[in-house]
Design a protein around this motif. Structure first.
Motif, PDB file in Angstrom:
ATOM      1  N   ASN A 123       0.826  -1.209   0.000  1.00 29.35           N
ATOM      2  CA  ASN A 123       0.000   0.000   0.000  1.00 29.35           C
ATOM      3  C   ASN A 123       0.856   1.253   0.000  1.00 29.35           C
ATOM      4  O   ASN A 123       0.564   2.234  -0.701  1.00 29.35           O
ATOM      5  N   ALA A 124       1.929   1.252   0.804  1.00 31.34           N
ATOM      6  CA  ALA A 124       2.813   2.421   0.856  1.00 31.34           C
ATOM      7  C   ALA A 124       3.518   2.630  -0.477  1.00 31.34           C
ATOM      8  O   ALA A 124       3.711   3.773  -0.922  1.00 31.34           O
ATOM      9  N   LEU A 125       3.898   1.536  -1.127  1.00 36.67           N
ATOM     10  CA  LEU A 125       4.563   1.646  -2.430  1.00 36.67           C
ATOM     11  C   LEU A 125       3.637   2.284  -3.464  1.00 36.67           C
ATOM     12  O   LEU A 125       4.043   3.176  -4.216  1.00 36.67           O
ATOM     13  N   PHE A 126       2.387   1.848  -3.502  1.00 34.04           N
ATOM     14  CA  PHE A 126       1.458   2.375  -4.503  1.00 34.04           C
ATOM     15  C   PHE A 126       1.073   3.832  -4.237  1.00 34.04           C
ATOM     16  O   PHE A 126       0.617   4.530  -5.146  1.00 34.04           O
ATOM     17  N   LEU A 127       1.283   4.301  -2.996  1.00 26.81           N
ATOM     18  CA  LEU A 127       0.921   5.674  -2.654  1.00 26.81           C
ATOM     19  C   LEU A 127       2.112   6.617  -2.577  1.00 26.81           C
ATOM     20  O   LEU A 127       1.928   7.831  -2.448  1.00 26.81           O
ATOM     21  N   ALA A 128       3.334   6.094  -2.617  1.00 28.63           N
ATOM     22  CA  ALA A 128       4.525   6.946  -2.474  1.00 28.63           C
ATOM     23  C   ALA A 128       4.655   7.893  -3.663  1.00 28.63           C
ATOM     24  O   ALA A 128       4.315   7.539  -4.797  1.00 28.63           O
TER      25      ALA A 128
END
Length: 484
Positions: A123-128
């Motif tokens: 999730n953090a990767l897709f939102l970074a």
């Protein structure tokens, strides 16, 4: 904090907070904690999705510090589709894992906190929103995926996981060198700002080559695929599904972000064709290797090598049609491949082995599981009305419309090879044994059969509802004219 800001933070913070509770509170609380996580992340994604649809790409500065000093979270149509894929596959595979790890053995205790950390990392990767935090989330993803792959503790799994780790570290080294070059040359790490500043030249080309090489290694794209089949095939069944359906998508997501948003003017036609060539080789080699395997889980793992190759065709076919086909391929493959691995795991559990040549009659003993394998195989073969068919059709249109007919030949050959290895398995499973005695099986719980069936049905349903989702993909797309 606004609703939008909370919705952007919850998919990252909630799994991180629940992970230690899974370890501390034990088996009795596991189902309740999982339900809270699934509902909480789903609620946040609904709010964020509504904001993206209504207002366009959304950006939230964590702690009030914006780029270039602070950490920004960014959501557009592509990010939302990847978040929904992770939520859908992750939720269903988690439900499967609740039953699969129901006996409370040590590997079950380790699975849950590591899986939630992996979910948080995705999730953090897709939102970074900047290339350094993308690196951080990619590393967290690796540090969670490798121990999951080694969860059984068996020699083959440990050996495969160590190979996975070494390849991942090499990919990280290449990626980080490229990031350092970009920061030294342009003084920022923010994706949007880099897209404005990066111009064609030796520095940009070297940085792009290093970052691309690192991500190709992490995504197991041919010829850097050698770590993937043993790692995926020797992991526990839920882990195999998560690794193949979700984890490898992280590096591919970064590849498309960086090529089309950080280097919109620096990528060359030759480089795009080279990536397409690697994709074509992955399709043909992975399919051929899948056809030669004697174990079912290894066949499905090599199929992943082949299916990932289709995504690389977006680079030589860089237009709206090719873009949509590539992303739909990721979505369809995610659900179909999770279904295939879970079905293969059910066969392994039922028979005590997964040797393809000894599957005679298993279709009569496990009709739901074999039907699930066939249904998910429809998408892998690109047969209508599946999501895989819709994705390949869009890629085929892009190839013909751009005059690049050779990619159309690759698409057709890949589909034929996939049909061959899927029907090879079904042929053994549906053929009665010569001695007319059905194999003895330990039937899996009904839940373990129904969850893969639901995943397979979703992969087919994408073929019916996939086109409307392309309107979401247009939000923030480099080919839509709607840029943040």
């Amino acid at each position: 904090m606004s609703f939008t800001a909370a919705a952007a933070v919850v998919p990252v913070l909630l799994p991180l907070l629940v992970a230690p509770l899974m370890l501390l509170l034990g088996q009795r609380s596991r189902a309740a904690l999982l339900i809270i996580t699934v509902i909480g992340i789903g609620w946040a994604l609904l709010i964020l999705n509504g904001q993206v649809l209504e207002l366009g790409p959304q950006r939230y500065a964590v702690g009030g510090w914006g780029a270039p000093l602070g950490i920004d979270l960014y959501a557009d149509g592509l990010a939302m589709l990847m978040l929904w894929l992770t939520w859908g596959v992750g939720s269903l595979v988690s439900g499967y894992a609740l039953v699969y790890f129901a006996h409370g053995e040590a590997k079950a205790e380790r699975f849950w906190p590591i899986w939630l950390l992996l979910w948080m990392s995705l999730n953090a990767l897709f939102l970074a929103a900047d290339i350094f935090n993308l690196y951080v989330t990619l590393e967290l993803l690796t540090l969670a995926a490798v121990p999951l792959a080694a969860l059984t503790g068996e020699t083959e799994a440990l050996r495969a996981s160590m190979r996975y780790l070494l390849f991942a570290l090499l990919g990280s080294f290449c990626y980080m060198l490229g990031v350092a070059l970009l920061y030294g040359g342009f003084g920022t790490l923010d994706i949007m700002q880099l897209g404005w500043l990066v111009t064609p030249g030796p520095l940009a080309w070297v940085a792009l080559a290093l970052i691309t090489l690192g991500l190709l290694i992490k995504a197991a794209i041919f010829p850097f695929h050698v770590w993937l089949p043993p790692a995926h095939a020797n992991a526990p069944t839920p882990v195999s599904a998560l690794l193949s359906a979700l984890v490898v998508k992280g590096a591919l997501y970064l590849l498309v972000r960086i090529w089309f948003q950080v280097f919109p003017n620096a990528g060359t036609l030759v480089a795009g064709q080279l990536l397409g060539l690697l994709g074509a080789m992955a399709i043909l080699y992975g399919s051929w290797q899948a056809l030669r395997q004697v174990r079912l889980k290894l066949l499905v793992a090599y199929s992943t090598v082949a299916q990932l190759g289709y995504f690389l065709l977006v680079f030589p076919l860089a237009n709206a049609t090719g873009w949509g086909g590539a992303i739909l391929q990721l979505l369809s493959h995610g659900f179909a491949k999770a279904a295939l691995f879970l079905a293969a795991g059910n066969v392994l559990h039922a028979l005590g082995h997964d040797r393809i040549a000894q599957l005679h009659g298993v279709g009569m003993q496990l009709p739901i599981t074999v039907f699930t394998f066939a249904l998910a195989g429809i998408g892998i073969m690109s047969m209508p009305p599946s999501g895989g068919f819709l994705a390949k059709w869009l890629l085929l249109r892009a190839a013909l419309e751009s005059g690049q007919w050779w990619w159309a030949i690759v698409l057709l050959c890949g589909g034929l090879l996939a049909a061959t290895y899927v029907f090879r398995v079904l042929g053994y499973a549906l053929l009665a044994p010569a001695e007319q005695q059905l194999p003895k099986v330990v039937k899996p719980a009904l839940t373990l059969e129904l969850i893969p069936l639901l995943l397979a049905l979703i992969s087919v349903a994408i073929g019916f509802v996939g086109m409307p989702y392309l309107t979401l993909l247009d939000i923030g797309s480099p080919f839509s004219g709607q840029q943040p």
